[in-house]
Structures are given as structure tokens and as C-alpha cells.
Write a protein that holds these residues in place. Sequence first.
Motif, PDB file in Angstrom:
ATOM      1  N   ASN A   1      15.090  39.798  46.643  1.00 58.37           N
ATOM      2  CA  ASN A   1      16.478  39.395  46.696  1.00 58.37           C
ATOM      3  C   ASN A   1      17.228  40.523  47.201  1.00 58.37           C
ATOM      4  N   GLU A   2      16.603  41.513  48.009  1.00 55.62           N
ATOM      5  CA  GLU A   2      17.482  42.679  48.535  1.00 55.62           C
ATOM      6  C   GLU A   2      18.840  42.393  49.155  1.00 55.62           C
ATOM      7  N   LYS A   3      18.618  41.164  50.202  1.00 50.21           N
ATOM      8  CA  LYS A   3      20.041  40.949  50.791  1.00 50.21           C
ATOM      9  C   LYS A   3      20.900  40.662  49.929  1.00 50.21           C
ATOM     10  N   GLU A   4      20.713  39.717  48.759  1.00 50.99           N
ATOM     11  CA  GLU A   4      21.868  39.187  47.920  1.00 50.99           C
ATOM     12  C   GLU A   4      22.180  40.648  47.248  1.00 50.99           C
ATOM     13  N   ILE A   5      21.298  41.378  46.983  1.00 48.68           N
ATOM     14  CA  ILE A   5      21.873  42.693  46.114  1.00 48.68           C
ATOM     15  C   ILE A   5      22.830  43.489  46.995  1.00 48.68           C
ATOM     16  N   GLU A   6      22.476  43.454  48.635  1.00 46.42           N
ATOM     17  CA  GLU A   6      23.193  44.253  49.196  1.00 46.42           C
ATOM     18  C   GLU A   6      24.862  43.945  49.272  1.00 46.42           C
ATOM     19  N   ILE A   7      24.934  42.674  49.253  1.00 48.18           N
ATOM     20  CA  ILE A   7      26.192  41.981  49.261  1.00 48.18           C
ATOM     21  C   ILE A   7      27.077  42.604  48.122  1.00 48.18           C
ATOM     22  N   LEU A   8      26.536  43.115  47.126  1.00 49.70           N
ATOM     23  CA  LEU A   8      27.495  43.592  45.966  1.00 49.70           C
ATOM     24  C   LEU A   8      27.566  44.996  46.149  1.00 49.70           C
ATOM     25  N   LYS A   9      27.079  45.566  47.046  1.00 50.02           N
ATOM     26  CA  LYS A   9      27.335  47.094  47.373  1.00 50.02           C
ATOM     27  C   LYS A   9      28.760  47.606  47.359  1.00 50.02           C
ATOM     28  N   GLU A  10      29.363  46.981  48.271  1.00 50.11           N
ATOM     29  CA  GLU A  10      30.877  47.060  48.556  1.00 50.11           C
ATOM     30  C   GLU A  10      31.677  47.068  47.237  1.00 50.11           C
ATOM     31  N   LYS A  11      31.631  46.293  46.464  1.00 41.75           N
ATOM     32  CA  LYS A  11      32.336  46.013  45.166  1.00 41.75           C
ATOM     33  C   LYS A  11      31.840  46.939  44.181  1.00 41.75           C
ATOM     34  N   TYR A  12      30.720  47.536  44.085  1.00 38.97           N
ATOM     35  CA  TYR A  12      30.227  48.261  42.787  1.00 38.97           C
ATOM     36  C   TYR A  12      29.920  49.710  43.124  1.00 38.97           C
ATOM     37  N   TYR A  13      29.432  49.981  44.453  1.00 40.15           N
ATOM     38  CA  TYR A  13      28.917  51.210  44.592  1.00 40.15           C
ATOM     39  C   TYR A  13      29.795  52.194  45.113  1.00 40.15           C
ATOM     40  N   ASN A  14      30.718  52.723  44.167  1.00 38.17           N
ATOM     41  CA  ASN A  14      31.772  53.642  44.139  1.00 38.17           C
ATOM     42  C   ASN A  14      31.184  55.132  44.485  1.00 38.17           C
ATOM     43  N   LYS A  15      32.171  56.038  44.509  1.00 36.96           N
ATOM     44  CA  LYS A  15      31.802  57.210  44.667  1.00 36.96           C
ATOM     45  C   LYS A  15      30.982  57.988  43.356  1.00 36.96           C
ATOM     46  N   THR A  16      31.903  57.235  42.350  1.00 39.58           N
ATOM     47  CA  THR A  16      31.332  57.873  40.834  1.00 39.58           C
ATOM     48  C   THR A  16      29.596  57.286  40.514  1.00 39.58           C
ATOM     49  N   LEU A  17      29.767  55.981  40.879  1.00 44.79           N
ATOM     50  CA  LEU A  17      28.398  55.639  40.549  1.00 44.79           C
ATOM     51  C   LEU A  17      27.295  56.032  41.407  1.00 44.79           C
ATOM     52  N   GLN A  18      27.709  56.440  42.886  1.00 48.87           N
ATOM     53  CA  GLN A  18      26.782  57.307  43.784  1.00 48.87           C
ATOM     54  C   GLN A  18      26.432  58.450  43.177  1.00 48.87           C
ATOM     55  N   LYS A  19      27.480  59.422  42.658  1.00 50.84           N
ATOM     56  CA  LYS A  19      27.110  60.459  41.995  1.00 50.84           C
ATOM     57  C   LYS A  19      26.081  60.275  40.920  1.00 50.84           C
ATOM     58  N   THR A  20      26.594  59.284  39.810  1.00 50.64           N
ATOM     59  CA  THR A  20      25.739  59.026  38.649  1.00 50.64           C
ATOM     60  C   THR A  20      24.274  58.826  39.199  1.00 50.64           C
TER      61      THR A  20
END
Length: 348
Positions: free
Chosen positions: A247-266
Motif C-alpha cells: 500500500n505504498e501509494k496510499e501511504i504516500e497520499i498522507l505525506k503532505e499532511k503529516y510529514y512536516n519538518k519536525t517529523l522529518q528531523k525526528t
Amino acid sequence: MNKIIFLIIMVFSSGMFGQKSRLHISIDERVETVYSIAFLADYSLINSHDHLYKQALKEKYAALKNHKAVALFDSLSNKKGFNGYKIVDWALQFDRFPALNIINKPAETYDFVKNDRNNLLGDFKKELILFHQDSLFQEYRKEMQEADQKVIRQVENSPHIQELPSYLEQYYGGKLNSYHLILSPFLHTGGFNSEMITPNGQKQVFALVGPNGEIDFYPYFDRDYIETDMILHEFGHSFVNPITQKNEKEIEILKEKYYNKTLQKTGKQQGYGNWYDVFNELLLRATTLRITETHFGKDKSRELLEFEKSAGFGLVEDIAVILKEYEQNRKKYPTFEKFFPVLIEKMR
């Protein structure tokens, strides 16, 4: 008469097919030989605990540090990407010393294996066998056998340890072929998941775990740490990863909403360099949280949640709330895979 025979067969068959999964616990000679070399090479993922395994190598068997296997490992780990869980996957494909014939196939093939044109791993295997055959190392391993048994017994005495495979199977609605826990006195506090494909096509699953302390110079594996923090987590990869891979494509859809700079750093601080790996880890930690609450209580679950928040993975709490719908509707969602599209939709 025929009815009696039929009933006996039914009872016997039921016992066989409903047989409880067992967790095999060991200190693996292949892994420990490689990690002894890693320790002598000052490898970065060796734990900081001072215990008798390290003391013996430093004091009685210091000459082994000059072995060619140590220098070759240092080069492979620093320059060729032979590190982390890849070391474990490489070691577990072989049978026992001294032959080290390839009998298993790692579930994942790595670039450093494909690009090893000079066959440095082949050279390392030869040196590994020579290192193991060296009289000094054989003497060292004999000296450590009593310690091995003490460490294994300590973990085996946990009242829940043999229940963990059942906890996982109940939650995810599936079953793995086998469960192997490998304790490694040298490994960092933490662990790896490894999957091997046997010659007959069966998947063997391993959790390699390092100690989180030492007592009287023996490596110590705290009960809560090894049961909930490590085993449920590491074996959980083998249930969760195949679902997320589909389900990589479905997971990719969530990226914009959740993968902010803070989570990227973490994520990068924890060793996860992209959104897919971060999401996979968040999901796994959330399911581990829910299994922990079911079988170990709310206090332990809250403790785990506070740890996740302190590590920067606060999103785990939101995912765990969604998972309650799965738990409350198991007739509708008999497996975690059936529920996964609902999870994705609710996160959207």
C-alpha cells in the motif's frame, strides 16, 4: 466403533493444527563471532555496557584485535555499507561453523551485495572462518558458554515470554512460520528484525536484541524492555511490513499532511530517512502500544506512549486511537490487513 475412531482423529487433528507457536531463544554462534569482530573493530553499534564478554576479549584475548578479519570488517562497515541489520541478514544465511555453507536466502537483497564486484564479502567469510578456528577465539567461546546459559535462562524465566507469539497472532490475525529470539551481548541497546527464506520456501523470522544493562558484569535484558519494547516490536515488522509494502501509494497520499519538518528531523534522528519508513515505524509502534495495553495493562501502555512522545513520535497516539475501532470490530475485520484501508481513510 467408527464414530469413536472419528472423534479421536478429530481431537488429535485439532491439537496439531491449533498448536501454540513457540519462541526459540538462543545466543547464536554465527552472530556472536561477527559481533566479537565488530567489537574488536570498535564498531559504532556495540553497546556501552561493560560486561565479562568484553572484558575477556580485551584482557585475555587482545591478540585477536590484530586478526585480518577485524581490519576487513572495519573497511566493509565504514566504506561499503555493511552495517546495521544487514550484518545479521548476512550471517543468518549460513549453516554452522566451520563450513558456513549458504542454506537460507535473506528476504531482502542489498545493493552492497549486488555491487560487491571484488567479492569482499567472500574474503570476509574466509577470514571469519579462520577467526573462528583460531585457538584463541575457540578458547574464548568455551569460557563464555556458562555466561551464555545464564543470560538465556534469565530471559526464559519471564512468565510472558512464550505467550508473545500468540499475542502477535491474535492481534494481527495471522501466523508466522517460526519465531527466533537471538540475544546478543555485544549489540547496541535495541534490535533488528531479520527474515530468512529456507530452501523449501518457508520464512523464518528472527529478532536480534542487545542488552539494556549489566548486573554483576553479565549482560542484562530487562523483562519489560525485551517483551514489550523489543520482541513485540521486532516481530511486529514481519506482520506490518508486507501490508505497508502493498500500500505504498496510499501511504504516500498522507505525506503532505503529516510529514512536516519536525517529523522529518525526528525520523532522521531515529534512522528513518523518508516518509514511508517513518509511517511504517509509527504504525508498528502504535500496534505495539495496543497489544501492550491488552496484555500488560494501561500503566505499561502509558509508559510506552510517553516514551514515543519524548522521542518525537507523538502521532503514534492518534494512530492508536484509530486502532481501537479495529479491536472492537474483529468479526468485520478478522485481520489487520482487512482494516488497513480504513486506517488510511481515517488518517486522510
